[in-house]
Design a protein around this motif. Structure first.
Motif, PDB file in Angstrom:
ATOM      1  N   GLY A  64      16.427  37.184  18.558  1.00 52.83           N
ATOM      2  CA  GLY A  64      16.657  36.562  17.261  1.00 52.83           C
ATOM      3  C   GLY A  64      16.362  37.467  16.085  1.00 52.83           C
ATOM      4  O   GLY A  64      16.766  37.180  14.964  1.00 52.83           O
ATOM      5  N   ALA A  65      15.660  38.579  16.313  1.00 52.13           N
ATOM      6  CA  ALA A  65      15.288  39.489  15.227  1.00 52.13           C
ATOM      7  C   ALA A  65      16.238  40.680  15.169  1.00 52.13           C
ATOM      8  O   ALA A  65      16.940  40.988  16.129  1.00 52.13           O
ATOM      9  CB  ALA A  65      13.852  39.965  15.413  1.00 52.13           C
ATOM     10  N   SER A  66      16.243  41.365  14.032  1.00 47.00           N
ATOM     11  CA  SER A  66      17.060  42.560  13.844  1.00 47.00           C
ATOM     12  C   SER A  66      16.225  43.623  13.162  1.00 47.00           C
ATOM     13  O   SER A  66      15.133  43.345  12.651  1.00 47.00           O
ATOM     14  CB  SER A  66      18.300  42.241  12.991  1.00 47.00           C
ATOM     15  OG  SER A  66      19.118  41.270  13.595  1.00 47.00           O
ATOM     16  N   GLY A  67      16.739  44.859  13.126  1.00 45.54           N
ATOM     17  CA  GLY A  67      16.024  45.922  12.420  1.00 45.54           C
ATOM     18  C   GLY A  67      16.244  47.289  13.046  1.00 45.54           C
ATOM     19  O   GLY A  67      17.004  47.451  13.992  1.00 45.54           O
ATOM     20  N   ILE A  68      15.530  48.275  12.486  1.00 48.19           N
ATOM     21  CA  ILE A  68      15.579  49.648  12.975  1.00 48.19           C
ATOM     22  C   ILE A  68      14.439  49.852  13.966  1.00 48.19           C
ATOM     23  O   ILE A  68      13.307  49.432  13.718  1.00 48.19           O
ATOM     24  CB  ILE A  68      15.423  50.652  11.816  1.00 48.19           C
ATOM     25  CG1 ILE A  68      16.559  50.465  10.812  1.00 48.19           C
ATOM     26  CG2 ILE A  68      15.406  52.074  12.334  1.00 48.19           C
ATOM     27  CD1 ILE A  68      17.904  50.882  11.321  1.00 48.19           C
ATOM     28  N   TYR A  69      14.758  50.488  15.103  1.00 55.53           N
ATOM     29  CA  TYR A  69      13.683  50.777  16.049  1.00 55.53           C
ATOM     30  C   TYR A  69      13.944  52.123  16.717  1.00 55.53           C
ATOM     31  O   TYR A  69      15.069  52.626  16.749  1.00 55.53           O
ATOM     32  CB  TYR A  69      13.535  49.672  17.092  1.00 55.53           C
ATOM     33  CG  TYR A  69      14.620  49.644  18.156  1.00 55.53           C
ATOM     34  CD1 TYR A  69      14.393  50.188  19.420  1.00 55.53           C
ATOM     35  CD2 TYR A  69      15.863  49.069  17.901  1.00 55.53           C
ATOM     36  CE1 TYR A  69      15.375  50.161  20.394  1.00 55.53           C
ATOM     37  CE2 TYR A  69      16.845  49.022  18.873  1.00 55.53           C
ATOM     38  CZ  TYR A  69      16.599  49.569  20.123  1.00 55.53           C
ATOM     39  OH  TYR A  69      17.580  49.551  21.090  1.00 55.53           O
ATOM     40  N   ALA A  70      12.876  52.731  17.223  1.00 55.90           N
ATOM     41  CA  ALA A  70      12.965  54.032  17.881  1.00 55.90           C
ATOM     42  C   ALA A  70      12.469  53.922  19.311  1.00 55.90           C
ATOM     43  O   ALA A  70      11.508  53.197  19.597  1.00 55.90           O
ATOM     44  CB  ALA A  70      12.137  55.068  17.123  1.00 55.90           C
ATOM     45  N   ILE A  71      13.140  54.621  20.202  1.00 58.19           N
ATOM     46  CA  ILE A  71      12.707  54.737  21.588  1.00 58.19           C
ATOM     47  C   ILE A  71      12.107  56.125  21.771  1.00 58.19           C
ATOM     48  O   ILE A  71      12.735  57.131  21.437  1.00 58.19           O
ATOM     49  CB  ILE A  71      13.880  54.539  22.563  1.00 58.19           C
ATOM     50  CG1 ILE A  71      14.436  53.118  22.447  1.00 58.19           C
ATOM     51  CG2 ILE A  71      13.445  54.816  23.999  1.00 58.19           C
ATOM     52  CD1 ILE A  71      15.655  52.876  23.318  1.00 58.19           C
ATOM     53  N   VAL A  72      10.882  56.182  22.316  1.00 51.38           N
ATOM     54  CA  VAL A  72      10.193  57.449  22.538  1.00 51.38           C
ATOM     55  C   VAL A  72       9.997  57.640  24.036  1.00 51.38           C
ATOM     56  O   VAL A  72       9.398  56.789  24.707  1.00 51.38           O
ATOM     57  CB  VAL A  72       8.823  57.470  21.823  1.00 51.38           C
ATOM     58  CG1 VAL A  72       8.080  58.768  22.135  1.00 51.38           C
ATOM     59  CG2 VAL A  72       9.002  57.301  20.322  1.00 51.38           C
ATOM     60  N   MET A  73      10.520  58.738  24.563  1.00 51.09           N
ATOM     61  CA  MET A  73      10.401  59.013  25.994  1.00 51.09           C
ATOM     62  C   MET A  73       9.919  60.439  26.210  1.00 51.09           C
ATOM     63  O   MET A  73      10.274  61.346  25.450  1.00 51.09           O
ATOM     64  CB  MET A  73      11.766  58.840  26.675  1.00 51.09           C
ATOM     65  CG  MET A  73      12.293  57.418  26.648  1.00 51.09           C
ATOM     66  SD  MET A  73      14.037  57.318  27.145  1.00 51.09           S
ATOM     67  CE  MET A  73      14.821  57.927  25.631  1.00 51.09           C
ATOM     68  N   GLU A  74       9.097  60.642  27.237  1.00 51.93           N
ATOM     69  CA  GLU A  74       8.678  61.997  27.565  1.00 51.93           C
ATOM     70  C   GLU A  74       9.878  62.777  28.091  1.00 51.93           C
ATOM     71  O   GLU A  74      10.771  62.228  28.737  1.00 51.93           O
ATOM     72  CB  GLU A  74       7.550  61.982  28.603  1.00 51.93           C
ATOM     73  CG  GLU A  74       6.220  61.548  28.032  1.00 51.93           C
ATOM     74  CD  GLU A  74       5.057  61.858  28.968  1.00 51.93           C
ATOM     75  OE1 GLU A  74       5.247  62.681  29.898  1.00 51.93           O
ATOM     76  OE2 GLU A  74       3.977  61.286  28.777  1.00 51.93           O
ATOM     77  N   SER A  75       9.900  64.088  27.792  1.00 53.15           N
ATOM     78  CA  SER A  75      11.020  64.912  28.208  1.00 53.15           C
ATOM     79  C   SER A  75      10.494  66.248  28.732  1.00 53.15           C
ATOM     80  O   SER A  75       9.322  66.372  29.091  1.00 53.15           O
ATOM     81  CB  SER A  75      11.986  65.107  27.032  1.00 53.15           C
ATOM     82  OG  SER A  75      13.147  65.774  27.443  1.00 53.15           O
ATOM     83  N   THR A  76      11.372  67.254  28.784  1.00 55.73           N
ATOM     84  CA  THR A  76      11.013  68.569  29.299  1.00 55.73           C
ATOM     85  C   THR A  76      11.590  69.648  28.389  1.00 55.73           C
ATOM     86  O   THR A  76      12.433  69.379  27.535  1.00 55.73           O
ATOM     87  CB  THR A  76      11.572  68.781  30.718  1.00 55.73           C
ATOM     88  OG1 THR A  76      13.008  68.790  30.659  1.00 55.73           O
ATOM     89  CG2 THR A  76      11.089  67.690  31.664  1.00 55.73           C
ATOM     90  N   GLN A  77      11.150  70.873  28.604  1.00 56.79           N
ATOM     91  CA  GLN A  77      11.683  72.002  27.851  1.00 56.79           C
ATOM     92  C   GLN A  77      13.181  72.135  28.078  1.00 56.79           C
ATOM     93  O   GLN A  77      13.928  72.481  27.163  1.00 56.79           O
ATOM     94  CB  GLN A  77      10.994  73.301  28.266  1.00 56.79           C
ATOM     95  CG  GLN A  77      11.532  74.533  27.526  1.00 56.79           C
ATOM     96  CD  GLN A  77      10.980  75.836  28.068  1.00 56.79           C
ATOM     97  OE1 GLN A  77       9.979  75.851  28.771  1.00 56.79           O
ATOM     98  NE2 GLN A  77      11.641  76.937  27.746  1.00 56.79           N
ATOM     99  N   PHE A  78      13.653  71.851  29.303  1.00 58.69           N
ATOM    100  CA  PHE A  78      15.078  71.986  29.616  1.00 58.69           C
ATOM    101  C   PHE A  78      15.923  71.167  28.657  1.00 58.69           C
ATOM    102  O   PHE A  78      16.884  71.669  28.068  1.00 58.69           O
ATOM    103  CB  PHE A  78      15.343  71.551  31.061  1.00 58.69           C
ATOM    104  CG  PHE A  78      16.805  71.539  31.423  1.00 58.69           C
ATOM    105  CD1 PHE A  78      17.421  72.672  31.915  1.00 58.69           C
ATOM    106  CD2 PHE A  78      17.560  70.391  31.264  1.00 58.69           C
ATOM    107  CE1 PHE A  78      18.774  72.677  32.240  1.00 58.69           C
ATOM    108  CE2 PHE A  78      18.917  70.374  31.577  1.00 58.69           C
ATOM    109  CZ  PHE A  78      19.521  71.526  32.072  1.00 58.69           C
TER     110      PHE A  78
END
Length: 275
Positions: A64-78
């Protein structure tokens, strides 16, 4: 101890339009030498100005809600280097200068091992990775012939019409230039039109990437959906201009939806001043 790499995606989410999807991607980038997620979140908030930073969430809005959001995930140098690493070298076959985004050029593992295995330093260790200016040079190096012809894709909408359109990027390795465009239909159909037209360059020098998909808002008509698609295309064109990339779009469309204009000023323009 070296910091951890993180992969960040920022989305514009409207419940009525995107309830079964992630939303429309507004930004994507990597961060390195970060120690934990809280440091990453603080860095992201600092990238944007007051309104976006205040309202920015780090999870998809609840029902029911809206807005701006960010997804943060661990990654690698590659993956970080895949996104950012630049080449300034020579083609391993014809010795023609090779300059531009490393991941967009053909490459081949030339290390001592008898098989190729992705490594974190694949874009930086040129003693083990050979880069080529074109796939033709790579084919010569491998002494084999590859058939690049295939059937053209049928022109149709994505996901039976639930996707209204796509924003795509064409990168020209020869000129180190970018073209941002939009299509209502499956992206590969638009790519084949560019290939057949030849106006964006030799196919051997081009790569095609989908930047984001725009879901159809079933509560609005096609005119309003098209307006939003146009504005998201303008968002990405201006974003590439702000990042000082060589953008070859003949015209530079303007964002006309006020909330997107405000978010662009807060999120992208301020971010460009920090890098």
């Amino acid at each position: 101890m070296a910091g951890v790499y993180f992969w960040i995606r920022v989305y514009d989410y409207v419940y009525e339009r995107d309830q079964y999807e992630k939303g429309t991607k507004l930004d994507e980038f990597y961060l390195k030498d970060m120690t934990n997620r809280e440091e990453v979140k603080a860095h992201i908030r600092n990238m944007y100005s007051s309104n976006s930073s205040k309202d920015l969430k780090f999870a998809k809005p609840k029902k029911g809600a809206s807005g701006i959001y960010a997804i943060v995930m661990e990654s690698t140098q590659f993956y970080h280097d895949y996104f950012y690493c630049q080449l300034d070298t020579f083609c391993f076959w014809c010795h023609k200068p090779v300059q531009g985004k490393a991941s967009e050029f053909p490459r081949e593992y030339i290390g001592d091992d008898h098989f190729y295995a992705p490594r974190d330093d694949v874009f930086n260790d040129h003693s083990k990775t050979a880069f080529f200016c074109t796939y033709e040079c790579k084919r010569h190096f491998l002494n084999s012939k590859r058939n690049n012809e295939g059937e053209f894709q049928v022109k149709e909408e994505g996901e039976n019409g639930n996707v209204y359109g796509y924003i795509y990027l064409i990168y020209n390795r020869e000129k180190d230039s970018y073209y941002v465009g939009q299509t209502r239909f499956l992206p590969f159909f638009r790519w084949q039109e560019h290939v057949k037209g030849g106006q964006k360059g030799d196919i051997a020098d081009l790569t095609f990437t989908v930047l984001t998909q725009v879901n159809r808002d079933h509560t609005k008509n096609d005119e309003k959906n098209q307006e939003y698609l146009n504005n998201i295309e303008a968002w990405w064109i201006q974003k590439y201009h702000m990042e000082c990339s060589n953008v070859v779009n003949i015209t530079k469309p303007k964002i006309t939806i006020q909330d997107l204009k405000d978010r662009f000023t807060e999120m992208v323009e301020k971010q460009s001043l920090l890098f």
